[in-house]
Write an enzyme that holds these catalytic residues in place. Structure first.
Site, PDB file in Angstrom:
ATOM      1  N   GLN A 101       0.824  -1.210   0.000  1.00 34.04           N
ATOM      2  CA  GLN A 101       0.000   0.000   0.000  1.00 34.04           C
ATOM      3  C   GLN A 101       0.867   1.274   0.000  1.00 34.04           C
ATOM      4  OE1 GLN A 101      -3.081   0.559  -0.519  1.00 34.04           O
ATOM      5  NE2 GLN A 101      -3.888  -1.527  -0.483  1.00 34.04           N
ATOM      6  N   SER A 102       2.021   1.226  -0.643  1.00 36.77           N
ATOM      7  CA  SER A 102       2.941   2.367  -0.646  1.00 36.77           C
ATOM      8  C   SER A 102       2.369   3.589  -1.369  1.00 36.77           C
ATOM      9  CB  SER A 102       4.243   1.941  -1.330  1.00 36.77           C
ATOM     10  OG  SER A 102       5.031   3.067  -1.655  1.00 36.77           O
TER      11      SER A 102
END
Ligand SMILES: *Cc1c(COP(=O)(O)O)cnc(C)c1O
Length: 242
Positions: free
Chosen positions: A67-68
């Site tokens: 989920q960067s």
């Protein structure tokens, strides 16, 4: 490259400042940089991606956790610049995950922006995995450029310093401090260099989100040295508040 919508607004948090009864608190709205849902990494990408293109790259390698925010912004910038984007996606970075962790939010957006995702187990040395992927691409005849984890390199930090120039223009009085989260170090390096040049009485105070302050401090020092070499300026006397 003009990818980020700048300047971002600076908002006085009147209620919070009043509630705390202490200093006036402002929020620099760096989430509102526009492209690909925005975020603070676009300031770095604007410079680091341009540098990569100047060096003749025909594809970009970057990466982050599933989920960067950083990887999602790199994917959006590469789509806008028409250059293929390869992301190393580190799994196992966080322990508590929901069912949607792999299919929603930034993971979905990076996919929609057209990035090719390469899944790898989380490693405390994420840039080594980016180097490995770049070596594989070179072996296949491509000319990749790496935008490191968090886009924290010298060019990225120089790009980030622009936030301090904006704050200096937006405020009547220099703030006592600029406070931010610190992870891969480029944000801290950029703000500290920007303060040294544009707001010398303002303290840059980072909060290490990785609980590894010695590693973050080393990375900040390295990035400031490399940026100093590019700018022909000595940032060695800057004190790092972490
Ligand atoms: C990435 C990020 C940081 C930390 O920046 P680094 O340059 O990785 O240290 C801080 N705040 C936000 C919102 C971020 O996305």
């Amino acid at each position: 490259m003009g990818l980020a919508h700048l300047p971002t607004p600076l908002h006085l948090m009147a209620n919070l400042s009043g509630h705390l009864g202490g200093p006036r608190i402002w929020v620099k709205r760096d989430a509102l940089t526009g492209l690909g849902m925005g975020g603070n990494k676009l300031r770095k990408i604007d410079y680091a991606l341009r540098d990569a293109l100047h060096q003749g790259a025909d594809c970009i390698v970057s990466g982050g956790a599933v989920q960067s925010n950083s990887a999602r912004q790199v994917a959006a910038a590469c789509a806008a610049a028409n250059i293929p984007c390869h992301l190393v996606v580190f799994e196992g970075r966080v322990s508590t995950i929901s069912e949607q962790y792999h299919t929603s939010g930034n993971a979905l957006l990076a996919e929609l922006f057209g990035a090719t995702r390469h899944f790898r187990p989380w490693s405390p040395h994420p840039n080594a995995a980016l180097e490995e992927l770049a070596a594989d691409l070179r072996a296949s005849g491509f000319t990749p450029a790496i935008l490191p984890y968090g886009v924290s390199n010298a060019m990225g930090a120089i790009g980030y310093a622009s936030v301090v120039a904006e704050i200096a223009e937006q405020m009547d009085q220099a703030p006592a401090a600029i406070i931010f989260a610190s992870g891969s170090g480029g944000t801290h390096a950029g703000i500290a260099m920007g303060c040294a040049l544009a707001l010398p009485n303002t303290q840059a105070i980072g909060f290490d989100i990785d609980a590894d302050p010695e590693r973050v401090r080393r990375d900040i020092i390295t990035i400031m040295r490399q940026a100093g070499a590019l700018l022909n300026h000595d940032f060695d006397t800057i004190q790092i508040d972490l």
